[in-house]
Design a protein around this motif. Structure first.
Motif, PDB file in Angstrom:
ATOM      1  N   ARG A 301       0.803  -1.220   0.000  1.00  0.00           N
ATOM      2  CA  ARG A 301       0.000   0.000   0.000  1.00  0.00           C
ATOM      3  C   ARG A 301       0.839   1.274   0.000  1.00  0.00           C
ATOM      4  NH1 ARG A 301      -3.040  -3.493   3.391  1.00  0.00           N
ATOM      5  NH2 ARG A 301      -1.864  -2.805   5.222  1.00  0.00           N
ATOM      6  N   THR A 302       2.058   1.209   0.501  1.00  0.00           N
ATOM      7  CA  THR A 302       2.883   2.412   0.611  1.00  0.00           C
ATOM      8  C   THR A 302       4.123   2.289  -0.271  1.00  0.00           C
ATOM      9  OG1 THR A 302       4.262   1.611   2.433  1.00  0.00           O
ATOM     10  CG2 THR A 302       2.143   2.604   3.012  1.00  0.00           C
ATOM     11  N   THR A 303       4.747   3.421  -0.517  1.00  0.00           N
ATOM     12  CA  THR A 303       5.988   3.426  -1.296  1.00  0.00           C
ATOM     13  C   THR A 303       7.044   2.574  -0.627  1.00  0.00           C
ATOM     14  OG1 THR A 303       5.525   5.655  -2.117  1.00  0.00           O
ATOM     15  CG2 THR A 303       7.802   4.908  -2.252  1.00  0.00           C
ATOM     16  N   LEU A 304       7.135   2.656   0.705  1.00  0.00           N
ATOM     17  CA  LEU A 304       8.133   1.884   1.437  1.00  0.00           C
ATOM     18  C   LEU A 304       7.853   0.391   1.334  1.00  0.00           C
ATOM     19  CD1 LEU A 304      10.588   1.748   3.271  1.00  0.00           C
ATOM     20  CD2 LEU A 304       9.069   2.140   5.236  1.00  0.00           C
ATOM     21  N   GLN A 305       6.607  -0.009   1.498  1.00  0.00           N
ATOM     22  CA  GLN A 305       6.277  -1.429   1.381  1.00  0.00           C
ATOM     23  C   GLN A 305       6.618  -1.963  -0.004  1.00  0.00           C
ATOM     24  OE1 GLN A 305       2.132  -1.365   2.488  1.00  0.00           O
ATOM     25  NE2 GLN A 305       2.558  -1.795   4.649  1.00  0.00           N
TER      26      GLN A 305
END
Length: 327
Positions: A301-305
């Motif tokens: 869901r996130t850029t980091l993930q």
């Protein structure tokens, strides 16, 4: 109940027998090292942030523990080892996994027994109640993390929680700071022209799992740390801070924008060439996942993930990076 009987109850595992010797050398527990009543334990656990389900299970297990002489012997001697080094900040001995069938909350009971002692230590040092309880809430976070990762009750990393319950680390706003020394980062600091040896005092910096690394909040934590340690530990002079974390992996800059909180946090530190394997830490910190987790099952869901998963799927590996700064 003595060492021989407890060793037999543990199955005479050589590693556990060695651990028992370590506990015995810590000395006979004082009368103050007792388990709390069910009501007191429940109140403490909820204040420490343990999930309600786990708190109820822990309290329910108190009576069984008190009926088991080997467990009771172990709890009190583990607690004694921690109390004997109250105010210390170096690793506090081994924290082995107990055999199947032993209480999975065993180390929670140890820290409940230590709680009055560490609270008294904080009071002697003049540490405010809000900082004391926020710091010790690492126990609740560890219990919550265990359930999130494994789906069962238990405790993550008791050696790390022990540092909190010995007065070695404090949560100061967004960041945690542990008392320590420069250690193996000394050559990097010396290369920058600063005359500090391995034994030079240095605060360890830790990003608590409490949300985004907002730069203003981090600034406030560093300001508070300078004041806090000068006031409550005046015998120690801290001019340096050090950090070892997945957050300091330079590879993150390949995926995250330059103005992201993580990259801005990295830029606070002088990074060193030293790294360690960080795949397991990255999966645990970002997803609450075990090292053998199927990457396809993890959220993106996130850029980091997405960065973590893409990096690993490309056959690359994450690192724990290290850095230092002047306070």
């Amino acid at each position: 109940m003595g060492v021989e009987e407890v060793a037999a109850a543990l199955g005479d595992d050589p590693a556990l027998v060695e651990w028992l010797g370590e506990l015995q050398r810590a000395g006979e527990p004082g009368d103050e090292l007792v388990l709390p009543s069910a009501e007191t334990a429940l109140t403490a656990l909820l204040r420490l942030g343990a999930p309600a389900q786990d708190a109820a299970e822990i309290v329910a297990g108190l009576s069984e523990l008190q009926r088991n002489p080997a467990l009771a012997w172990l709890v009190r001697r583990c607690a004694q080892r921690t109390v004997a080094d109250m105010g210390g900040f170096r690793p506090g001995g081994s924290w082995p996994t107990l055999p199947d069938g032993w209480d999975r909350y065993f180390y929670v009971y140890v820290f409940l027994a230590v709680l009055p002692s560490v609270r008294a230590y904080h009071e002697r040092r003049g540490i405010p109640d809000d900082i004391s309880w926020a710091t010790l809430a690492a126990l609740g976070h560890a219990v919550e993390s265990h359930r999130q990762r494994l789906g069962t009750g238990g405790i993550d990393a008791p050696f790390w929680i022990d540092l909190h319950f010995r007065g070695g680390i404090y949560l100061l706003g967004r960041l945690g700071f542990n008392r320590g020394d420069l250690g193996f980062l000394a050559p990097a600091v010396q290369a920058a022209g600063l005359p500090y040896q391995e034994s030079a005092p240095a605060l360890g910096v830790h990003a608590a799992p409490t949300g985004p690394l907002d730069p203003a909040a981090c600034d406030a934590s560093f300001d508070l740390a300078r004041e806090f340690f000068a006031r409550h530990f005046p015998e120690e002079t801290y001019r340096l801070a050090r950090c070892g974390s997945w957050i300091l992996d330079p590879q993150l800059a390949e995926y995250l924008p330059a103005d992201s909180n993580i990259i801005r946090f990295q830029r606070r530190f002088q990074l060193t060439p030293e790294t360690r394997d960080g795949d397991a830490d990255m999966l645990s910190r970002i997803f609450g996942a075990a090292p053998d987790t199927d990457l396809a099952t993890l959220p993106c869901r996130t850029t980091l993930q997405r960065a973590v998963i893409d990096h690993l799927q490309a056959g690359r590996h994450w690192k724990i990076g290290f850095g230092w700064l002047e306070l």
